[in-house]
Every structure is written in structure tokens, then in C-alpha cells.
Scaffold this motif. Structure first.
Motif, PDB file in Angstrom:
ATOM      1  N   ASP A 175       0.845  -1.199   0.000  1.00 42.61           N
ATOM      2  CA  ASP A 175       0.000   0.000   0.000  1.00 42.61           C
ATOM      3  C   ASP A 175       0.879   1.247   0.000  1.00 42.61           C
ATOM      4  N   LEU A 176       1.025   1.856  -1.176  1.00 37.82           N
ATOM      5  CA  LEU A 176       1.832   3.069  -1.325  1.00 37.82           C
ATOM      6  C   LEU A 176       0.902   4.226  -1.655  1.00 37.82           C
ATOM      7  N   GLY A 177       0.537   4.989  -0.622  1.00 48.19           N
ATOM      8  CA  GLY A 177      -0.398   6.098  -0.787  1.00 48.19           C
ATOM      9  C   GLY A 177       0.311   7.418  -0.973  1.00 48.19           C
ATOM     10  N   GLY A 178      -0.452   8.489  -0.765  1.00 45.61           N
ATOM     11  CA  GLY A 178       0.124   9.812  -0.952  1.00 45.61           C
ATOM     12  C   GLY A 178       1.111  10.203   0.135  1.00 45.61           C
ATOM     13  N   GLY A 179       0.866   9.737   1.362  1.00 42.22           N
ATOM     14  CA  GLY A 179       1.730  10.163   2.456  1.00 42.22           C
ATOM     15  C   GLY A 179       2.345   9.052   3.263  1.00 42.22           C
ATOM     16  N   THR A 180       1.834   7.823   3.132  1.00 40.12           N
ATOM     17  CA  THR A 180       2.334   6.723   3.966  1.00 40.12           C
ATOM     18  C   THR A 180       2.546   5.472   3.116  1.00 40.12           C
ATOM     19  N   PHE A 181       3.377   4.572   3.666  1.00 46.26           N
ATOM     20  CA  PHE A 181       3.560   3.270   3.037  1.00 46.26           C
ATOM     21  C   PHE A 181       3.341   2.185   4.080  1.00 46.26           C
ATOM     22  N   ASP A 182       2.601   1.134   3.684  1.00 44.06           N
ATOM     23  CA  ASP A 182       2.381  -0.022   4.555  1.00 44.06           C
ATOM     24  C   ASP A 182       2.566  -1.296   3.751  1.00 44.06           C
ATOM     25  N   PHE A 183       3.105  -2.305   4.398  1.00 42.87           N
ATOM     26  CA  PHE A 183       3.122  -3.646   3.814  1.00 42.87           C
ATOM     27  C   PHE A 183       2.643  -4.606   4.885  1.00 42.87           C
ATOM     28  N   SER A 184       1.622  -5.374   4.558  1.00 41.31           N
ATOM     29  CA  SER A 184       1.065  -6.324   5.521  1.00 41.31           C
ATOM     30  C   SER A 184       1.078  -7.718   4.936  1.00 41.31           C
ATOM     31  N   VAL A 185       1.280  -8.697   5.807  1.00 40.81           N
ATOM     32  CA  VAL A 185       1.218 -10.104   5.413  1.00 40.81           C
ATOM     33  C   VAL A 185       0.006 -10.711   6.094  1.00 40.81           C
ATOM     34  N   LEU A 186      -0.929 -11.232   5.285  1.00 41.96           N
ATOM     35  CA  LEU A 186      -2.173 -11.780   5.805  1.00 41.96           C
ATOM     36  C   LEU A 186      -2.342 -13.212   5.345  1.00 41.96           C
ATOM     37  N   THR A 187      -3.089 -13.962   6.120  1.00 42.15           N
ATOM     38  CA  THR A 187      -3.396 -15.337   5.733  1.00 42.15           C
ATOM     39  C   THR A 187      -4.883 -15.593   5.895  1.00 42.15           C
ATOM     40  N   LEU A 188      -5.457 -16.341   4.970  1.00 44.61           N
ATOM     41  CA  LEU A 188      -6.857 -16.741   5.047  1.00 44.61           C
ATOM     42  C   LEU A 188      -6.906 -18.245   5.261  1.00 44.61           C
ATOM     43  N   GLN A 189      -7.461 -18.659   6.401  1.00 42.80           N
ATOM     44  CA  GLN A 189      -7.581 -20.079   6.722  1.00 42.80           C
ATOM     45  C   GLN A 189      -8.911 -20.330   7.418  1.00 42.80           C
ATOM     46  N   THR A 198       2.853  -6.619  10.087  1.00 44.15           N
ATOM     47  CA  THR A 198       2.714  -5.390   9.328  1.00 44.15           C
ATOM     48  C   THR A 198       3.932  -4.515   9.550  1.00 44.15           C
ATOM     49  N   GLY A 199       4.319  -3.794   8.519  1.00 49.18           N
ATOM     50  CA  GLY A 199       5.453  -2.878   8.602  1.00 49.18           C
ATOM     51  C   GLY A 199       5.169  -1.681   7.732  1.00 49.18           C
ATOM     52  N   GLY A 200       5.976  -0.661   7.866  1.00 43.76           N
ATOM     53  CA  GLY A 200       5.722   0.501   7.032  1.00 43.76           C
ATOM     54  C   GLY A 200       6.480   1.721   7.487  1.00 43.76           C
ATOM     55  N   HIS A 201       6.097   2.850   6.910  1.00 42.66           N
ATOM     56  CA  HIS A 201       6.725   4.122   7.218  1.00 42.66           C
ATOM     57  C   HIS A 201       5.632   5.176   7.203  1.00 42.66           C
ATOM     58  N   ALA A 202       5.522   5.940   8.295  1.00 42.13           N
ATOM     59  CA  ALA A 202       4.445   6.919   8.428  1.00 42.13           C
ATOM     60  C   ALA A 202       4.686   8.178   7.617  1.00 42.13           C
ATOM     61  N   ALA A 203       5.850   8.316   6.998  1.00 40.58           N
ATOM     62  CA  ALA A 203       6.155   9.514   6.197  1.00 40.58           C
ATOM     63  C   ALA A 203       6.907   9.111   4.936  1.00 40.58           C
ATOM     64  N   LEU A 204       6.296   8.243   4.147  1.00 39.48           N
ATOM     65  CA  LEU A 204       6.880   7.816   2.880  1.00 39.48           C
ATOM     66  C   LEU A 204       5.736   7.523   1.915  1.00 39.48           C
ATOM     67  N   GLY A 205       5.648   8.312   0.844  1.00 40.68           N
ATOM     68  CA  GLY A 205       4.560   8.107  -0.104  1.00 40.68           C
ATOM     69  C   GLY A 205       4.706   8.991  -1.325  1.00 40.68           C
ATOM     70  N   GLY A 206       3.588   9.184  -2.022  1.00 44.32           N
ATOM     71  CA  GLY A 206       3.596   9.964  -3.252  1.00 44.32           C
ATOM     72  C   GLY A 206       4.087  11.386  -3.055  1.00 44.32           C
ATOM     73  N   ASP A 207       3.822  11.969  -1.881  1.00 40.98           N
ATOM     74  CA  ASP A 207       4.317  13.323  -1.610  1.00 40.98           C
ATOM     75  C   ASP A 207       5.836  13.386  -1.703  1.00 40.98           C
ATOM     76  N   ASP A 208       6.495  12.341  -1.239  1.00 37.52           N
ATOM     77  CA  ASP A 208       7.960  12.303  -1.283  1.00 37.52           C
ATOM     78  C   ASP A 208       8.454  12.141  -2.720  1.00 37.52           C
ATOM     79  N   PHE A 209       7.707  11.385  -3.531  1.00 36.99           N
ATOM     80  CA  PHE A 209       8.024  11.283  -4.950  1.00 36.99           C
ATOM     81  C   PHE A 209       7.946  12.665  -5.599  1.00 36.99           C
ATOM     82  N   ASP A 210       6.872  13.409  -5.261  1.00 37.26           N
ATOM     83  CA  ASP A 210       6.689  14.747  -5.827  1.00 37.26           C
ATOM     84  C   ASP A 210       7.829  15.676  -5.429  1.00 37.26           C
ATOM     85  N   GLU A 211       8.256  15.558  -4.167  1.00 39.94           N
ATOM     86  CA  GLU A 211       9.332  16.415  -3.663  1.00 39.94           C
ATOM     87  C   GLU A 211      10.618  16.206  -4.466  1.00 39.94           C
TER      88      GLU A 211
END
Length: 555
Positions: A175-189, A198-211
Motif C-alpha cells: 500500500d503506497l499512498g500519498g503520504g504513507t507506506f504499509d506492507f502487511s502479510v495476511l493469511t486466510l484459513q 505489518t510494517g511501514g513508514h508513516a512519512a513515505l509516499g507519493g508526496d515524497d516522490f513529488d518532492e
């Protein structure tokens, strides 16, 4: 630190509403969706740009209205919802929290016009790696706008619901949004959808690409970032222009690998990797992801709508007793401060929600009647490198000898990832003597709070923790030796007692130094204690040997 001491909250769903909406409060766009039938979510109107401007009378203009007004507008407010600045003036004397409320008011107005109801229930999505305070801020903003928040739902988890996964197995959500990035590992059983890590960065996203693009394409231009965003959305970057974005994409992939490791899942074990967030539309992002995930990539859904439609599905499940079980996880470790500035973990990160953990503590001094309960969040060993969530004082502890009082601390992390901490003093004969609960009030200034998500200092912290622990234990040993010496006949062995006290003072002075100084002095120190063997009373000599050799040898 501003805190609220209160009774435990009542269950949110004492009365089940007839319907509820899903809300995606995004950095770039906000959206509302409704699910009228099981697994059939639909958008309520179009995406709303997450921008707000204010007219001459102070009235809020939101979305397209703000963009077409010709007035300056605030954007990416979600990135500014941090505990330090959420209530400080930011744009036209308005704080980020106030602007977030205005965005939610606009969403509430849209829902009211569509359904004719003022009291609206909602499932609101938040980035998976948002910490406790940011989650609270988003929930409070929605509530202030008139919504009754049934659940806060991690964005990647919401997206996974919308993908309609039916085949059992393990999946990744990128999940790479405008302001944050998340990666989650899920299982269906067996019908249970569980988040493994789950992991991620609270300040990494499309805004940083724009910068970065703005600096490359329009150096020095006052509107560089805005122009870069417009250019980027055409998705026609040259090879040279795309090259400057690859380091950021690689940073997201490093987080993916770390999260897979946390989940104990190999890349080959994944059934698929679902792409979410507007930034995943970029060709350069696809190119880099294909190098890592290959044919596992699934981008069949609209990346800007996947999250809100999933939130709508969860809203339906909550209000219609749908036979679907979703188990999310805690994004960060929660713990308490112990003696010497060390963090004692209580709820490890990636614990399945809801989770309740109980741990017993005791007093560190004889006659102690008060204890500070300091709650922390983060992956580090030391208090200084973690985030403070708040503290409160537990009083009326019976004045017992050191280590005799029983204090029970309970951590309860609910399905929204919101924390309640309670502590009580227990007495075997009288039961619970006193109890208090702590809830962090995110609407007040929390200027000391900060988040340390990096593990760069992890090795240093472990060594520092060992050193502090050994120091604490050695000081306790000195205290115990002095207590035992008082019981002896000092007039009969005056020289012995003087020498022993001198040795205690010497050890105390060495403990004020660095671990290296102690390590260098250790051989002499041990020999110094051994010189007293013939003079020392047996129990004193034994105590010294036990503490020194057990807690210093091999450091």
C-alpha cells in the motif's frame, strides 16, 4: 504529559446500527463507500481531494470547491497529524486537527444528504503503521464531525477485504499512498482472515516522490512540488526522471522483506501481492515490484478505491453479524519503563488484536507507597529511544519491605489498536486495594511524544540494557552487603568492616563510569574482594561473589 484517568470504556456496539459507511481519510483523497449487500460495496460519490481552503469569513471550502476557489489551500493534512504539532497553528491559523475535522464534516454532509440521517456510524481506515496517538487523532476528528466510529481498520487490511480473496493461503498487501507506506502479510484459513505482520513508514509516499521530482524537474520553483505531481500523474516519466525515484521504491521493498521475515513467511510462500494506493500506478513502481514479486502482483482493483470499499465491507460485517472473522495485529511493541530507563515489553508488535496482557511488578525500595506507571511504544530497549504514551501514579501501596508488594499491570489493546492500561495493588487477604486506568488524551498537547520506527540502534540498545541491568544488580548487591554488615558485631571486626565499606565505595565509583572502564578494572576488583575471604563472614563473602561473578563475568 496530559492524561485522562477514567473507568474502562463500555463496548462500542451495545446498540447495533442498521447500517454504517466506510471512510478512507487519505493523504491525497478522501472517500466514502457503503455496502448494501454482502460483498457488494459501492462508492458514495467520487473521490474528494484532501484539500481545504478558508474564505474571508473563515468558512471551510473542501475538495474541488477549494481547488476552484483561487484561494491558497492546505493539503496532505494527514501527514501533519503528529502529536507534537496536531493542535498548533499550521494553515491560516488553523491546526492540522481542525482541518482534519473540516474534511470529516464535508464527508458527514455528503452522507447526510445521501441518507437523510444525522447520526452516522462509520468504519474509518488508518495506515497500518500509524502509532497510538495518530490513530486517536483521526478517531477524535471523525467523532467531532458527527460520526460514531465503530472501528478503526488498517488500510492494507481493508484493501484485502475488497480484493475478495477466497483461496486459502498467505498474501502480501503493498500500500503506497500519498503520504504513507504499509506492507502487511495476511493469511486466510478456514474463514479467518488474520494479519501475520505489518510494517511501514508513516512519512513515505507519493508526496515524497513529488518532492524529489520537483527538485529534478523544476529546481528553485515555488510550485515545484505541485507541478511535479501534475507531471507525475501523466505517468510518462523518462528513464532518467524515473531513476531518481528508485531509491524510495527500494526503501519500500526493504520494509517488505523485513515484514515477511517478521511473519516467518518466505517470498515463495505468497499466493499474491495486492497493490493499493495511487502511487502504485506509476510504471517505475511496477517495474521495481516485478523484479521482486514477479507474477505475484495483483493490480486488478482501482488503487484509490480499494481501501474505502474494503472499509464498507467491514462496516457491513459489523452491522449485519456477517459470519466473517478479521484478526488484525498491533503495529508496534507496547511496554513499561523499569529501573534504570529500561523498557519492559508487555505486548509485542504483531500481536493479534484484541489482546490483553497482565504482568506483575513489585517495589524497588522498602516502605515505597507510590509507583509511576510510564507507558511506552517502540522497538528499542531504552526509554530514551521509544515513544512515551503517558504515565500515571499508583498510590496507596502498603509500606512493605522491598520486593514484597504486588502490583499488577494490565494492558488491553482493542480491535482499533487503542490502548487502555490499568494498574492495581493486590493484597492476598484484602483483594485489590487500589486501581487506576490510563487513557491517552490525544486532543491535548503531547510535546514530548515521538516515534522511533527505525531499528538502527538496536544492537547498541541491547548492550546498554545489559550494562544498566548489571549496574542495577550490583548496586542492589552493595545495599544487601551493607544491610548484612549492620547485623554483625562491628567492634570485634572493625578493620574488616572499614575495608569492606571502602570496597563498596570503590565499586560504586566504578559503576559511575562506562562499561569499558568496568571491564578493564574487573580483574583487580574481583581480586580485591577475594583478599577479604579470610576476614569476611561467610554470608557476606558469598553474597559478593554471587553478585560480582554472576553479573559481571563475560560482559
Amino acid at each position: 504529559m496530559f492524561l485522562t484517568i477514567q473507568e474502562k470504556a463500555q463496548d462500542l456496539l451495545e446498540t447495533v446500527p442498521s447500517f454504517a459507511v466506510g471512510i478512507d481519510f487519505g493523504t491525497t483523497f478522501c472517500a466514502v463507500a457503503i455496502c448494501r449487500k454482502a460483498h457488494q460495496p459501492e462508492m458514495l460519490g467520487s473521490l474528494i481531494p484532501s484539500v481545504v481552503s478558508y474564505d474571508a469569513l473563515g468558512g471551510a471550502l473542501v475538495g474541488e470547491e477549494a481547488l476552484g476557489s483561487g484561494l491558497a489551500y492546505a493539503s496532505s493534512v494527514k501527514r501533519h497529524l503528529d502529536p507534537q504539532g496536531a493542535h498548533q497553528p499550521w494553515f491560516n491559523s488553523h491546526s492540522p486537527f481542525e482541518i482534519a475535522v473540516d474534511l470529516f464534516v464535508s464527508l458527514h454532509r455528503r452522507c447526510t444528504e445521501a441518507f437523510g440521517e444525522e447520526a452516522l456510524c462509520a468504519v474509518v481506515t488508518v495506515p497500518a503503521y500509524f502509532d497510538e496517538m495518530r490513530r486517536q487523532l483521526i478517531k477524535k476528528a471523525a467523532e467531532k464531525a458527527g460520526f460514531r466510529v465503530l472501528r478503526l481498520l488498517a488500510e492494507p487490511t481493508a484493501a484485502a477485504l475488497n480484493f475478495g480473496i477466497t483461496e486459502e493461503g498467505t498474501y502480501g498487501i503493498y500500500d503506497l499512498g500519498g503520504g504513507t507506506f504499509d506492507f502487511s502479510v495476511l493469511t486466510l484459513q478456514q474463514g479467518i482472515f488474520r494479519v501475520l505482520a505489518t510494517g511501514g513508514h508513516a512519512a513515505l509516499g507519493g508526496d515524497d516522490f513529488d518532492e524529489i521530482l520537483g527538485e529534478v524537474l523544476y529546481p528553485g520553483h515555488v510550485q515545484a512540488r505541485h507541478l511535479a505531481r501534475q507531471y507525475k500523474e501523466k505517468n510518462a516519466l523518462s528513464k532518467e526522471e524515473a531513476e531518481c525515484l528508485r531509491p524510495l521504491i527500494q526503501k519500500t521493498l526493504s520494509i517488505c522483506h523485513a515484514t515477511l521475515k517478521d511473519a516467518n513467511v518466505a517470498l515463495c510462500d505468497l499466493k499474491g501481492v495486492l497493490l493499493v494506493g495511487g502511487a502504485t500506478r506509476l510504471s517505475v513502481v511496477h517495474e521495481e515490484l516485478e523484479k521482486t514479486f514477479g507474477t505475484l502482483i495483483n493490480s486488478t482493483l482501482h488503487p484509490d478505491q480499494a481501501v474505502v470499499l474494503g472499509a464498507a465491507i467491514q462496516a457491513y460485517n459489523l452491522t449485519h453479524e456477517h459470519p466473517f472473522l478479521l484478526l488484525d495485529v498491533a503495529p508496534l511493541t507496547l511496554g513499561l519503563e523499569t529501573m534504570g530507563g529500561i523498557v519492559e515489553p508487555i505486548i509485542p508488535r504483531n500481536s493479534v488484536l484484541p489482546v490483553r496482557k497482565t504482568q506483575s511488578f513489585t517495589t524497588s525500595e522498602t516502605g515505597q507507597t507510590r509507583m509511576s506507571i510510564h507507558v511506552l511504544q517502540g522497538e528499542q530497549e531504552l526509554v530514551a529511544h521509544c515513544r512515551s504514551l503517558g504515565s500515571f501514579e499508583l498510590s496507596d501501596i502498603p509500606p512493605l519491605p522491598k520486593g514484597k508488594a504486588r502490583i499488577q499491570v494490565i494492558f488491553h489493546l482493542d480491535v482499533d489498536g487503542l490502548l487502555t492500561v490499568s494498574a492495581c495493588v493486590q493484597d492476598p487477604s484484602e483483594g485489590i486495594l487500589t486501581e487506576k486506568s490510563l487513557v491517552v488524551n490525544a486532543l491535548r498537547d503531547l510535546s514530548e511524544a515521538f516515534v522511533r520506527t527505525s531499528t538502527a540502534k538496536e544492537g547498541e540498545d541491547i548492550l546498554e540494557r545489559l550494562w544498566i541491568t548489571k549496574k542495577n544488580q550490583s548496586l542492589e548487591a552493595i545495599q544487601e552487603v551493607r544491610r548484612l554488615l549492620i547485623l554483625e558485631d562491628q567492634t570485634a571486626n572493625l578493620a574488616h568492616f572499614v575495608a569492606m565499606e571502602k570496597a563498596c565505595i570503590d565499586l560504586e565509583e566504578r559503576l559511575m563510569g562506562t562499561p569499558e572502564n568496568i571491564e578493564e578494572a574487573l580483574p583487580d576488583l574481583i581480586r580485591q574482594w577475594e583478599n577479604f575471604t579470610e576476614l569476611a563472614v561467610p554470608f557476606v563473602e558469598m553474597a559478593l561473589k554471587k553478585w560480582l561473578k554472576n553479573h559481571f563475568e563475560g560482559y
